[in-house]
Design a protein around this motif. Sequence first.
Motif, PDB file in Angstrom:
ATOM      1  N   ASN A  13       0.901  -1.142   0.156  1.00  0.00           N
ATOM      2  CA  ASN A  13       0.063   0.093  -0.054  1.00  0.00           C
ATOM      3  C   ASN A  13       1.040   1.369   0.112  1.00  0.00           C
ATOM      4  OD1 ASN A  13      -2.485  -1.267   0.251  1.00  0.00           O
ATOM      5  ND2 ASN A  13      -2.129  -1.813   2.436  1.00  0.00           N
ATOM      6  N   SER A  14       1.991   1.046  -0.298  1.00  0.00           N
ATOM      7  CA  SER A  14       2.912   2.267  -0.260  1.00  0.00           C
ATOM      8  C   SER A  14       3.310   2.867  -1.885  1.00  0.00           C
ATOM      9  CB  SER A  14       4.250   2.113   0.460  1.00  0.00           C
ATOM     10  OG  SER A  14       5.347   2.827   0.357  1.00  0.00           O
ATOM     11  N   PRO A  15       3.222   4.220  -1.969  1.00  0.00           N
ATOM     12  CA  PRO A  15       3.800   4.622  -3.265  1.00  0.00           C
ATOM     13  C   PRO A  15       5.213   4.424  -3.459  1.00  0.00           C
ATOM     14  CG  PRO A  15       2.553   6.436  -1.814  1.00  0.00           C
ATOM     15  CD  PRO A  15       2.650   5.208  -1.035  1.00  0.00           C
ATOM     16  N   ARG A  16       6.008   3.990  -2.640  1.00  0.00           N
ATOM     17  CA  ARG A  16       7.320   3.500  -2.730  1.00  0.00           C
ATOM     18  C   ARG A  16       7.440   2.264  -3.578  1.00  0.00           C
ATOM     19  NH1 ARG A  16      10.878   1.738   2.347  1.00  0.00           N
ATOM     20  NH2 ARG A  16      12.493   0.547   1.188  1.00  0.00           N
ATOM     21  N   ARG A  17       6.313   1.357  -3.655  1.00  0.00           N
ATOM     22  CA  ARG A  17       6.591   0.263  -4.478  1.00  0.00           C
ATOM     23  C   ARG A  17       6.728   0.067  -6.094  1.00  0.00           C
ATOM     24  NH1 ARG A  17       1.124   1.466  -3.751  1.00  0.00           N
ATOM     25  NH2 ARG A  17      -0.128   0.909  -5.526  1.00  0.00           N
ATOM     26  N   TRP A  18       6.406   1.688  -6.385  1.00  0.00           N
ATOM     27  CA  TRP A  18       6.563   1.785  -7.879  1.00  0.00           C
ATOM     28  C   TRP A  18       7.906   2.088  -8.092  1.00  0.00           C
ATOM     29  CZ3 TRP A  18       3.148  -0.574 -10.860  1.00  0.00           C
ATOM     30  CH2 TRP A  18       1.697  -0.598 -10.191  1.00  0.00           C
ATOM     31  N   TRP A  19       8.501   2.936  -7.180  1.00  0.00           N
ATOM     32  CA  TRP A  19      10.090   3.294  -7.243  1.00  0.00           C
ATOM     33  C   TRP A  19      10.876   2.143  -6.970  1.00  0.00           C
ATOM     34  CZ3 TRP A  19      11.331   7.704  -9.083  1.00  0.00           C
ATOM     35  CH2 TRP A  19      10.861   8.585  -9.289  1.00  0.00           C
ATOM     36  N   ALA A  20      10.428   0.931  -6.090  1.00  0.00           N
ATOM     37  CA  ALA A  20      11.096  -0.158  -5.947  1.00  0.00           C
ATOM     38  C   ALA A  20      11.115  -0.926  -7.538  1.00  0.00           C
ATOM     39  CB  ALA A  20      10.486  -1.168  -4.942  1.00  0.00           C
ATOM     40  N   LEU A  21       9.794  -0.880  -8.118  1.00  0.00           N
ATOM     41  CA  LEU A  21       9.734  -1.733  -9.495  1.00  0.00           C
ATOM     42  C   LEU A  21      10.716  -0.928 -10.453  1.00  0.00           C
ATOM     43  CD1 LEU A  21       8.474  -3.658 -11.198  1.00  0.00           C
ATOM     44  CD2 LEU A  21       6.785  -1.810 -11.763  1.00  0.00           C
ATOM     45  N   ALA A  22      10.721   0.204 -10.200  1.00  0.00           N
ATOM     46  CA  ALA A  22      11.762   1.129 -11.258  1.00  0.00           C
ATOM     47  C   ALA A  22      13.259   0.562 -11.033  1.00  0.00           C
ATOM     48  CB  ALA A  22      11.686   2.393 -10.838  1.00  0.00           C
ATOM     49  N   ALA A  23      13.721   0.294  -9.771  1.00  0.00           N
ATOM     50  CA  ALA A  23      14.831  -0.097  -9.383  1.00  0.00           C
ATOM     51  C   ALA A  23      15.133  -1.663  -9.879  1.00  0.00           C
ATOM     52  CB  ALA A  23      15.090  -0.251  -7.792  1.00  0.00           C
ATOM     53  N   LEU A  24      14.206  -2.573  -9.946  1.00  0.00           N
ATOM     54  CA  LEU A  24      14.238  -3.656 -10.394  1.00  0.00           C
ATOM     55  C   LEU A  24      14.190  -3.888 -12.020  1.00  0.00           C
ATOM     56  CD1 LEU A  24      11.749  -5.894  -8.129  1.00  0.00           C
ATOM     57  CD2 LEU A  24      14.214  -5.708  -7.979  1.00  0.00           C
ATOM     58  N   THR A  25      13.661  -2.883 -12.388  1.00  0.00           N
ATOM     59  CA  THR A  25      13.585  -2.947 -14.008  1.00  0.00           C
ATOM     60  C   THR A  25      14.967  -2.370 -14.581  1.00  0.00           C
ATOM     61  OG1 THR A  25      12.374  -0.837 -13.974  1.00  0.00           O
ATOM     62  CG2 THR A  25      11.222  -2.815 -14.270  1.00  0.00           C
ATOM     63  N   LEU A  26      15.585  -1.135 -13.824  1.00  0.00           N
ATOM     64  CA  LEU A  26      16.980  -0.955 -13.988  1.00  0.00           C
ATOM     65  C   LEU A  26      17.829  -1.862 -14.128  1.00  0.00           C
ATOM     66  CD1 LEU A  26      18.149   1.955 -14.986  1.00  0.00           C
ATOM     67  CD2 LEU A  26      18.806   2.132 -12.559  1.00  0.00           C
TER      68      LEU A  26
END
Length: 536
Positions: A13-26
């Motif tokens: 439920n955290s907006p941070r999850r999409w930034w975490a996804l960006a880290a993985l995709t990078l």
Amino acid sequence: MSAAAPAPPPLANSPRRWWALAALTLSVLIIALDGTVITVALPTLSGELGADSAQLQWINGGYLLALSVAMLPVGLLGDRYGHKRVLACGITLFGLASLAGTQAGSPGQLIAVRTVLGLAAAMIMPVSMAVLPRIFGPAELPKAIGVWTAATAVGMPVGPLVGGWLLNHFWWGSVFLFNVPVVVLALIASLWLLPADRTRDRGAAVPFDTVGTVLSALGITALVYGTILVPDDGWGSPRVLGGVLGGAVLLVAFAVWQRRYPHPLVDLRLFADPRFRWGTLVAVFVNFALMGIMFVVPQYLQEVLGHDAFGTGLRILPLIGGLMAAATLGETLVPRLGARVVVAAGLLVFAAGTLVGAVTGGGDGYGYAALWLTLTGFGFGLAVVPATSLVMSSLPAEASGRGTSLLETVQQVGAVLGVAGLGSLLSAGYLARLSTAGVNGPDAAAARDSVSGAGAVAARLHDPGLLDSAHRAFVHGMSLAMLVCAAIALAAAVLAALFLPAKAPAGGEPKAGAGGPVPPAREVATSTADSGQSLA
């Protein structure tokens, strides 16, 4: 008493999850770019470092070999020590190896660097996928997987373009230096944004299959090493026979051990299911052929047709475009026609593309090459997506992680053998037709090493006859490799039409989860980016 509901992911439920996804995709984008950027660099490396054909094969093959060997045990390491830790170690190792690549001064050093990069890639790819269910809940997980998959797909066509641009403007080591700032950003983002590892992951209590890991690593290495020696030693050489037969014996011993050990790396019983057995075989066949093609084509475009590195990257795009178009189309055709029909049709198109490529003449231009590259890529995508869907539907929940690792490993082994086997055939065909009459010993040896070596000698001696002979000899070797690819695709088409189940059973699609299988689209992106690992 009813069982307690599973706890939601830490970042659900955290907006941070999409930034975490960006880290993985990078992190996976780095691998996709590096796997394909080396494709257009092979002719340059041949000229700058004096690499012969066998060494060029090992620059590609070493990367794929390390990736194949490490894929099986890396999932167990993630379970035991934590996915975030293993991912961070993989990213760090990738960055350090890239730095070392910029300083490589010989083909041997570059092969070592590429091997370490393959090991690091094996640590990143499956572990980054396993982290996704710890970030997203069931409702958002498919969307997250789609974004993750897109990162691997984008790297396929972008890698050759980036590599070509860098080689045209900077020295060859820039294709490795390019990775470093992206690696630093991916590492910082992963350490900061990803959820912490559990105190004790689910697989921590499972004994590590050390014997199985050693047997599989030695068997794969011996098999590929023996194949790489064929151009120089011939099939009757004791070293070649020792490598191939020794590798086969070790892999048989590995299979026996896996059946007897209570906690094996892989579950060989999966092959009893026809969906897994025949779907995996199709994937191995087409990966073998595609990776061999991707070893041959850049050299043809650059050394025979005379395009620079950036132009070579652009001219590979028809194959990638055909692949991506067919991967999308295949998912819509399967519900109407069935997987058996679509896979067999894709393999026939693949065979047609390689047959058209096999009749390439010394005077044919790029327009003809673009035609058969498009056909080949389209056939590959049309065959692999439905075949992989059937494989995924066959995996039981309790064996899903090991099943996915097994599928990815055999795909990578097929890619390694494609580079080694078809590269060996290319070299043999080249040497059989090359004429070095009137050229002295050292120059003749350089011309025999590779088509780029022949080009350099011809330019220095102002010998257009040698250059023409080298180009025609290379095209002959390429035609032999294309004929073998066509034969493999036709054989796979017959097997698919006879034995591949038409459809996956209703409700049989696997569920994504930590360590579990991934959707078909991701498998396509992985097999072609690590395969282009060459497009590498």
